[in-house]
Design a protein around this motif. Structure first.
Motif, PDB file in Angstrom:
ATOM      1  N   ASN A 517       0.871  -0.998  -0.129  1.00  0.00           N
ATOM      2  CA  ASN A 517       0.016  -0.073  -0.076  1.00  0.00           C
ATOM      3  C   ASN A 517       0.913   1.274  -0.108  1.00  0.00           C
ATOM      4  O   ASN A 517       0.681   2.257  -0.711  1.00  0.00           O
ATOM      5  CB  ASN A 517      -0.604  -0.060   1.194  1.00  0.00           C
ATOM      6  N   GLY A 555       4.870  15.166  -1.618  1.00  0.00           N
ATOM      7  CA  GLY A 555       4.367  15.392  -0.058  1.00  0.00           C
ATOM      8  C   GLY A 555       2.948  15.330   0.293  1.00  0.00           C
ATOM      9  O   GLY A 555       2.012  15.436  -0.536  1.00  0.00           O
ATOM     10  N   THR A 570      -9.634  10.330  -0.184  1.00  0.00           N
ATOM     11  CA  THR A 570      -8.504  10.130  -1.263  1.00  0.00           C
ATOM     12  C   THR A 570      -8.564  11.307  -2.122  1.00  0.00           C
ATOM     13  O   THR A 570      -9.659  12.252  -2.010  1.00  0.00           O
ATOM     14  CB  THR A 570      -9.127   8.902  -2.162  1.00  0.00           C
ATOM     15  N   THR A 571      -7.773  11.763  -2.665  1.00  0.00           N
ATOM     16  CA  THR A 571      -7.200  12.843  -3.621  1.00  0.00           C
ATOM     17  C   THR A 571      -7.199  12.158  -4.991  1.00  0.00           C
ATOM     18  O   THR A 571      -7.019  13.025  -6.046  1.00  0.00           O
ATOM     19  CB  THR A 571      -6.255  13.518  -3.348  1.00  0.00           C
ATOM     20  N   LYS A 572      -7.300  10.892  -5.017  1.00  0.00           N
ATOM     21  CA  LYS A 572      -7.302  10.507  -6.428  1.00  0.00           C
ATOM     22  C   LYS A 572      -8.429  10.369  -7.365  1.00  0.00           C
ATOM     23  O   LYS A 572      -9.524  10.535  -6.617  1.00  0.00           O
ATOM     24  CB  LYS A 572      -6.677   8.883  -6.200  1.00  0.00           C
ATOM     25  N   GLY A 577      -8.594   5.545  -6.816  1.00  0.00           N
ATOM     26  CA  GLY A 577      -8.478   5.058  -5.378  1.00  0.00           C
ATOM     27  C   GLY A 577      -9.780   5.137  -4.705  1.00  0.00           C
ATOM     28  O   GLY A 577     -10.571   5.948  -4.938  1.00  0.00           O
ATOM     29  N   GLY A 579      -9.798   5.345  -1.092  1.00  0.00           N
ATOM     30  CA  GLY A 579      -9.470   6.214   0.139  1.00  0.00           C
ATOM     31  C   GLY A 579      -9.596   5.231   1.400  1.00  0.00           C
ATOM     32  O   GLY A 579      -9.762   5.624   2.448  1.00  0.00           O
TER      33      GLY A 579
HETATM   34  P1  ADP Z   1      -6.093   5.725  -2.232  1.00  0.00           P
HETATM   35  O1  ADP Z   1      -4.653   5.567  -2.430  1.00  0.00           O
HETATM   36  O2  ADP Z   1      -7.098   5.047  -2.594  1.00  0.00           O
HETATM   37  O3  ADP Z   1      -6.322   7.184  -2.308  1.00  0.00           O
HETATM   38  P2  ADP Z   1      -4.887   6.010   0.368  1.00  0.00           P
HETATM   39  O4  ADP Z   1      -5.592   5.749   1.513  1.00  0.00           O
HETATM   40  O5  ADP Z   1      -4.064   4.910   0.155  1.00  0.00           O
HETATM   41  O6  ADP Z   1      -6.110   5.753  -0.630  1.00  0.00           O
HETATM   42  O7  ADP Z   1      -4.516   7.370   0.381  1.00  0.00           O
HETATM   43  C1  ADP Z   1      -5.206   8.149   0.717  1.00  0.00           C
HETATM   44  C2  ADP Z   1      -4.814   9.603   0.136  1.00  0.00           C
HETATM   45  O8  ADP Z   1      -3.538  10.060   0.930  1.00  0.00           O
HETATM   46  C3  ADP Z   1      -4.388   9.516  -1.202  1.00  0.00           C
HETATM   47  O9  ADP Z   1      -5.606  10.082  -1.776  1.00  0.00           O
HETATM   48  C4  ADP Z   1      -3.099  10.743  -1.212  1.00  0.00           C
HETATM   49  O10 ADP Z   1      -4.070  12.079  -1.446  1.00  0.00           O
HETATM   50  C5  ADP Z   1      -2.718  10.758   0.060  1.00  0.00           C
HETATM   51  N1  ADP Z   1      -1.326  10.237  -0.015  1.00  0.00           N
HETATM   52  C6  ADP Z   1      -0.981   8.769   0.322  1.00  0.00           C
HETATM   53  N2  ADP Z   1       0.423   8.682   0.279  1.00  0.00           N
HETATM   54  C7  ADP Z   1       0.810   9.617  -0.533  1.00  0.00           C
HETATM   55  C8  ADP Z   1       2.255   9.975  -0.827  1.00  0.00           C
HETATM   56  N3  ADP Z   1       3.149   9.023  -0.726  1.00  0.00           N
HETATM   57  N4  ADP Z   1       2.291  11.362  -1.178  1.00  0.00           N
HETATM   58  C9  ADP Z   1       1.225  12.193  -1.396  1.00  0.00           C
HETATM   59  N5  ADP Z   1       0.100  11.932  -1.016  1.00  0.00           N
HETATM   60  C10 ADP Z   1      -0.325  10.722  -0.648  1.00  0.00           C
END
Ligand code: ADP
Length: 621
Positions: A517, A555, A570-572, A577, A579
């Motif tokens: 992950n 970051g 999630t920002t994806k 994603g 979240g």
């Molecule tokens: P998803 O990957 O499905 O979005 P995650 O819980 O893994 O869900 O991540 C949540 C959010 O955290 C991401 O959408 C992202 O915005 C942020 N994020 C996670 N890992 C990173 C990273 N290495 N750098 C920047 N943002 C991150």
């Protein structure tokens, strides 16, 4: 006076009243009893003394009459003047007097002159005396006999005169008189135990066991009586002083309570002669006299007083005993009440304890139900979490599948080519090339097997059992699964693993899921970079086994930092994603007893740190 004394005042007064009453009562009763005893004794004495007096007087009663049997006496009386018989009769009377032990015996003619007497020899002889004034003479002339107490006119000797007429067949010739001394009568009283007296009809004591009482009067004499005494010379002009006997009160059966005042000089007597007496009187039969027995009350009083004292002391004792018993009863009552109160308190306490126990057991049941419910909920939650973890893993696999499919496609295409070429080389008879192709095919199949094996191992549902896991080995497993993606992204992996590698107490499969992950997120963050770089660290810090994943991407922004581990953050883009990755990963690490945190590296890029309990067992693979 203090209140303590005041409080006890009624008790003291009651005690005093009780003592007074019982003393008075006992005194009265003892006196009554003593008096009735004394009365009985007195009656007995009265009987005794009367009988002895009667006997004594009775002895002489017949004596005067017997003189009538003597011829000479009768003859003398017939011719009294100058009779030759006078000396003869005198001698006879003298002799008789001596024999009978009387005071004197004499014969009087009808005119009242003494014609013969036993004391004819003495100078103060009665002979020739005129005694016609003496009542006994007159009584004898009138009625045949006369009795009289009096004091002798010549010698002043008190005595009892018994007179009887002497007669021949036709007429009264004269009177024979015997004078008996009182001492003789008193002789019978020498042994009396109580003072006794005989009073004549005038109330003059003529006989008494106390010498000084004699010739005293029991009642005052009026002048007329005194004059009569002078005439009869009954008491021969003796000064008849009053005895000083006063009646206090009358009792039953003719008894009286009397007092005799003290006279001076003190009378010497064997009996008490002054004080209070019980007087019992009885007329002496055949005489006008009264016999009185006096019983002194001294002893009765003494007994009554001692009984009263005993009663007072007894009453005080009983009262004290009563008080003590009452005190004791009260004390017992208090103790009983205290015990009862204690028992009640005890019962109440026991009841409360029972209530509380019942409450507690009810609460306990409730708690047990609650715990069971919680356990069920926990199990449900755990199952749900497990399901969620599994779902997350499947999502990861889904993400990996593109790369893996690509990874498999290449050997598959190679297999296709090699197998087609192999047939052709076999047709040509080129066995060496055919063999080389077959060996290459075997290698490719092995590689594909490894890839699918890794995927299958990862995809299997983990039990969540904690055991020592080699961290670098887990990191390698994750990298192996990510290999197609990493290759595709042209990513550079910088892996720092110390030797010997640290072990953590966790579940290897789930740890790999977390690492995939984190590394996946890092690749996502750097998707627009031509040569992304990921730094993977593994170290032991104190009692903690730490894994770190750092990328060189943009970051974590403000929103991501504050909602990083929240589900569905999630920002994806949609479909890329959900979240849930970080939320599930944080849950997995929490189950290991560790923490997952995300921050920005000071030199840029995101840094995720995974801390777990360090495990000593390093012999596990
Ligand atoms: P998803 O990957 O499905 O979005 P995650 O819980 O893994 O869900 O991540 C949540 C959010 O955290 C991401 O959408 C992202 O915005 C942020 N994020 C996670 N890992 C990173 C990273 N290495 N750098 C920047 N943002 C991150």
């Amino acid at each position: 006076m203090s209140s303590r004394y005041l409080r006890h005042l009624p008790i003291f007064l009651l005690l005093l009243a009780l003592m007074g009453l019982s003393g008075f009562g006992a005194h009265r009763i003892a006196q009554q009893l003593g008096l009735s005893d004394l009365q009985a004794t007195g009656l007995h004495r009265l009987d005794l003394y009367t009988a002895s007096l009667e006997r004594e007087i009775g002895k002489y009663a017949f004596l005067p009459g017997t003189l009538g049997l003597e011829r000479d006496v009768l003859d003398l009386l017939k011719h009294p003047v100058d009779s030759k018989l006078t000396p003869q009769v005198n001698a006879y009377l003298e002799q008789l007097n001596e024999r009978a032990g009387t005071l004197s015996i004499y014969v009087i003619d009808t005119a009242g002159h003494v014609v013969a007497t036993s004391n004819w020899r003495r100078a103060d002889s009665f002979l020739g005396e005129d005694l016609s004034f003496r009542p006994y003479f007159r009584d004898a002339i009138d009625s045949g006999s006369g009795r009289f107490f009096g004091i002798g006119t010549t010698r002043g000797e008190p005595g009892y005169y018994l007179a009887s007429t002497l007669a021949d067949d036709s007429r009264t010739l004269g009177v024979a008189v015997i004078k008996v001394s009182l001492e003789q009568l008193e002789k019978s009283w020498s042994t009396v135990e109580a003072p006794a007296m005989v009073t004549d009809e005038n109330g003059v004591v003529i006989l008494g066991s106390v010498a000084d009482w004699k010739f005293t009067t029991l009642r005052p004499l009026d002048d007329a009586t005194r004059r009569a005494f002078d005439q009869t010379q009954q008491y021969n002009r003796r000064a008849l002083k009053p005895l000083g006997l006063k009646e206090i009160r009358e009792l039953d059966h003719g008894a009286r309570l009397v007092s005799i005042s003290k006279t001076l000089p003190e009378i010497v007597s064997v009996y008490p002669v002054a004080g209070r007496f019980l007087a019992q009187a009885r007329p002496l039969p055949g005489t006008p006299w009264t016999l009185t027995v006096l019983s002194h009350l001294e002893q009765v009083d003494e007994i009554a007083q001692s009984r009263a004292t005993v009663a007072v002391v007894g009453a005080a004792f009983l009262f004290m005993l009563g008080l003590m018993l009452d005190e004791r009863r009260r004390h017992l009552k208090d103790r009983l009440a205290a015990r009862e109160a204690l028992q009640q308190a005890h019962d109440e306490l026991e009841r409360k304890v029972e209530e509380r126990t019942a409450d507690l057991s009810a609460a306990n049941h409730l708690l047990q139900d609650e715990i069971a419910e919680r356990i069920r909920a926990e199990r449900t939650l755990r199952a749900a979490q497990d399901e969620l973890v599994q779902a997350g893993k499947l999502a990861v696999i889904g993400q990996l599948s593109t790369g893996i499919a690509h990874e498999l496609n290449q050997p598959l295409a190679a297999l296709r080519t090699l197998s087609g070429n192999g047939v052709r080389f076999l047709d040509r008879g080129d066995l060496a090339t055919t063999r080389s192709n077959l060996e290459r095919i075997a290698q490719l199949v092995d590689r594909m097997g490894r890839i699918t094996g890794q995927l299958r191992a990862f995809a299997r549902k983990s039990t969540g059992q904690l055991q020592p896991v080699a961290l670098c080995h887990a990191l390698d497993n994750a990298l192996a699964l990510l290999d197609p993606r990493l290759t595709q992204a042209n990513a550079e992996i910088r892996r720092h693993c110390p030797l010997p590698e640290p072990f953590a107490l966790c579940d290897a499969n789930r740890l790999e899921q977390v690492l995939i992950n984190l590394i996946g997120n890092a690749l996502d963050a750097m998707h627009d970079q031509p040569a992304p770089c990921i730094e993977l660290g593994c170290e032991s810090v104190g009692q903690v086994a730490r894994l770190s994943v750092r990328d060189h991407g943009p970051g974590l922004d403000e929103a991501a930092l504050s909602h990083l581990f929240e589900p569905f953050f999630t920002t994806k883009e949609a479909g890329v994603g959900l979240g849930l990755g970080l939320a599930i990963s944080a849950g997995i690490v929490r189950d290991f007893g560790g923490t997952l945190s995300g921050t920005n590296h000071p030199e840029g890029g995101a840094l995720f740190t995974l801390d777990m309990p360090l495990c000593e067992a390093q012999n596990h693979e």
